[in-house]
Design a protein around this motif. Structure first.
Motif, short mmCIF file in Angstrom:
data_model
loop_
_atom_site.label_atom_id
_atom_site.label_comp_id
_atom_site.label_asym_id
_atom_site.label_seq_id
_atom_site.Cartn_x
_atom_site.Cartn_y
_atom_site.Cartn_z
N SER A 194 5.73 -5.88 2.41
CA SER A 194 5.69 -4.88 2.87
C SER A 194 4.27 -3.89 2.93
O SER A 194 4.06 -4.20 1.67
CB SER A 194 7.00 -4.41 2.43
OG SER A 194 8.11 -5.33 3.30
N ILE A 195 3.83 -3.59 4.14
CA ILE A 195 2.35 -3.09 4.26
C ILE A 195 3.54 -1.51 4.33
O ILE A 195 3.44 -1.72 5.33
CB ILE A 195 1.14 -3.59 4.61
CG1 ILE A 195 1.18 -4.64 4.36
CG2 ILE A 195 0.69 -2.76 4.85
CD1 ILE A 195 0.03 -5.55 5.31
N VAL A 196 3.19 -0.30 4.02
CA VAL A 196 3.42 0.58 3.73
C VAL A 196 2.48 1.54 3.99
O VAL A 196 1.42 1.22 3.00
CB VAL A 196 4.94 1.23 3.04
CG1 VAL A 196 6.23 0.11 2.94
CG2 VAL A 196 4.87 1.41 1.33
N PRO A 197 2.99 2.50 4.99
CA PRO A 197 2.09 3.67 4.22
C PRO A 197 1.69 4.16 2.90
O PRO A 197 3.18 4.31 2.06
CB PRO A 197 2.37 5.03 5.35
CG PRO A 197 3.61 4.47 6.26
CD PRO A 197 4.16 3.27 5.88
N TRP A 198 0.63 5.32 2.01
CA TRP A 198 0.40 5.79 1.09
C TRP A 198 1.21 6.90 0.44
O TRP A 198 0.80 7.61 1.99
CB TRP A 198 -1.50 5.45 0.89
CG TRP A 198 -1.40 6.29 0.10
CD1 TRP A 198 -1.73 7.15 -0.73
CD2 TRP A 198 -2.35 5.61 -0.73
NE1 TRP A 198 -2.01 7.06 -1.80
CE2 TRP A 198 -2.78 5.65 -1.93
CE3 TRP A 198 -3.20 3.91 -0.94
CZ2 TRP A 198 -3.80 5.31 -2.80
CZ3 TRP A 198 -4.12 3.57 -1.73
CH2 TRP A 198 -4.02 4.24 -2.62
N ARG A 238 -8.24 10.06 4.64
CA ARG A 238 -7.32 9.44 5.36
C ARG A 238 -5.98 9.02 4.90
O ARG A 238 -5.93 7.91 5.18
CB ARG A 238 -7.98 9.20 7.00
CG ARG A 238 -8.87 10.46 7.62
CD ARG A 238 -8.14 11.27 7.88
NE ARG A 238 -7.25 10.50 8.78
CZ ARG A 238 -7.33 10.62 9.94
NH1 ARG A 238 -9.11 10.93 10.70
NH2 ARG A 238 -7.21 9.94 11.56
N LEU A 239 -5.09 9.30 4.17
CA LEU A 239 -4.06 9.06 4.05
C LEU A 239 -3.60 8.28 5.04
O LEU A 239 -2.37 6.88 4.52
CB LEU A 239 -2.91 9.82 2.73
CG LEU A 239 -3.59 10.20 1.56
CD1 LEU A 239 -2.63 10.76 0.60
CD2 LEU A 239 -4.32 9.02 0.82
N ASP A 240 -3.33 8.85 6.06
CA ASP A 240 -2.26 8.31 7.38
C ASP A 240 -3.13 6.94 7.71
O ASP A 240 -1.97 6.27 8.60
CB ASP A 240 -2.30 9.32 8.31
CG ASP A 240 -4.12 9.62 8.88
OD1 ASP A 240 -5.00 9.70 8.02
OD2 ASP A 240 -4.34 10.15 10.30
N LEU A 241 -4.28 6.60 7.42
CA LEU A 241 -5.12 5.14 7.73
C LEU A 241 -4.75 4.58 6.08
O LEU A 241 -5.19 2.89 6.17
CB LEU A 241 -6.23 5.90 8.09
CG LEU A 241 -5.86 6.72 9.52
CD1 LEU A 241 -8.10 6.41 9.69
CD2 LEU A 241 -5.35 5.58 10.39
N SER A 242 -4.44 4.70 5.17
CA SER A 242 -4.16 4.06 3.25
C SER A 242 -2.96 3.40 3.72
O SER A 242 -1.72 4.91 4.59
CB SER A 242 -4.96 4.99 2.77
OG SER A 242 -5.84 6.06 2.85
N THR A 243 -2.81 2.66 3.34
CA THR A 243 -1.62 1.32 3.20
C THR A 243 -1.65 1.30 2.25
O THR A 243 -2.92 0.68 1.02
CB THR A 243 -1.86 0.27 3.98
OG1 THR A 243 -3.12 -0.08 4.31
CG2 THR A 243 -1.46 0.91 5.33
#
Length: 344
Positions: A194-198, A238-243
């Motif tokens: 699963s790819i989840v937000p950082w 940009r943690l909102d763009l990191s996964t």
């Protein structure tokens, strides 16, 4: 996998109570007085860094948070591992730092000279001091084979000439790669991943995963918790763009992608760019397509945030085959840089 030069030299903050004062004498250059950098210099230091970067048309430069972090670096105390060249009016015109991790096989020599003061021998004087200080650091650590390293953009002939004249040679090449965010083809996420937000809760697990993933990569050294904390406060992060790629069976971190956005890129180059600062997949999960899935996911996130290009930096000799992967995914090399080393 990629670990960019922009993040490769984080300040270290492990305690080193036995650190000795340097014996190396300060540089000598007509018209400048040399002393260590001080916390009160941060504003002038940042202004100098920006002037140098603008003159050299550098693709990036250190930010305020990185300069401020230098003054809490207990391994490389600024008072003992830096010089500031100050003119008669008190203006900061040159700087140099030496950064070495305990047990590290190289010392980074970082610095710059105000464009108005270049070609006056200042850079050579600072570099000579840095080399002497780096040699002292290796001796203090009881390590043979002292070595200095600097990174140079290929289109910076002045710095290349300075290093070549001082006995440095190129030991590695890196390419900055760019991809327009058009025709992004979705890559299926591997089964069981699963790819989840950082998130802050995942950050320490990602640090440990990063150290494992890059243990066999050229030039990479483990990141301490303190180093990681500095990176987590960078202005462009940009943690909102990191996964993070999570193994669903055990909850382990299998891979990760850390993104940054430099707002100055649009002014310099006319594009809005999402930059993959770190990308890694742990060895046990390699070969399953996790890296392209993470990158494709990043492209989708970048586009949704109003960005129009994706970028990253890669070691052209990376044994994981990262360069070929990025080229197959549509990234193209834009500019090149080199690591220059000198045995001391």
């Amino acid at each position: 996998m990629t670990e960019t030069r922009r993040s490769e030299i984080p300040p270290t903050t492990d305690p080193r109570p036995d650190q000795q004062s340097p014996a190396a004498s300060f540089p000598s250059a007509d018209g400048l007085r040399f002393r260590p950098l001080a916390a009160a210099d941060v504003e002038a230091w940042l202004e100098l860094v920006v002037r140098i970067a603008a003159f050299e048309k550098a693709p990036w430069h250190a930010q305020r948070s990185e300069l401020e972090a230098a003054f809490s670096d207990a391994v490389n105390p600024v008072a003992e591992n830096s010089v500031a060249g100050v003119d008669a009016d008190g203006g900061l015109r040159a700087f140099g730092r030496v950064v070495k991790n305990p047990g590290g096989d190289k010392a980074y020599v970082l610095g710059g000279v105000d464009p108005a003061w270049q070609r006056h021998g200042v850079g050579s004087a600072v570099l000579a001091w840095q080399e002497a200080r780096a040699a002292e650091r290796f001796a203090a650590d009881g390590q043979p084979g002292a070595r200095a390293r600097n990174y140079v953009e290929e289109d910076n002939p002045a710095l290349r000439a300075l290093l070549a004249g001082a006995g440095y040679s190129v030991v590695r090449y890196f390419s900055e790669m760019l991809r327009p965010l058009v025709d992004v083809t979705a890559v299926p996420v591997p089964a069981g991943i699963s790819i989840v937000p950082w998130t802050a809760e995942l950050s320490e697990a990602v640090r440990l995963a990063h150290n494992e993933a890059f243990a066999d990569h050229w030039g990479s050294e483990p990141r301490t918790a303190e180093q990681w904390a500095v990176q987590m406060t960078h202005e462009h992060l940009r943690l909102d763009l990191s996964t993070v790629a999570i193994d669903e069976a055990g909850g382990d971190v299998a891979g990760y992608q850390l993104a940054t956005v430099d707002p100055d890129v649009e002014a310099r180059h006319g594009r809005r760019e999402g930059y993959t600062e770190l990308l890694g997949v742990r060895r046990a999960w390699r070969g399953r397509g996790i890296a392209p899935a993470i990158l494709t996911d990043a492209m989708v996130r970048f586009a949704a945030a109003g960005l129009d290009h994706a970028a990253l930096d890669v070691d052209t000799e990376n044994p994981s085959g990262a360069l070929g992967l990025y080229e197959r995914m549509g990234y193209r090399a834009q500019r090149r840089s080199m690591a220059w080393d000198k045995p001391l």
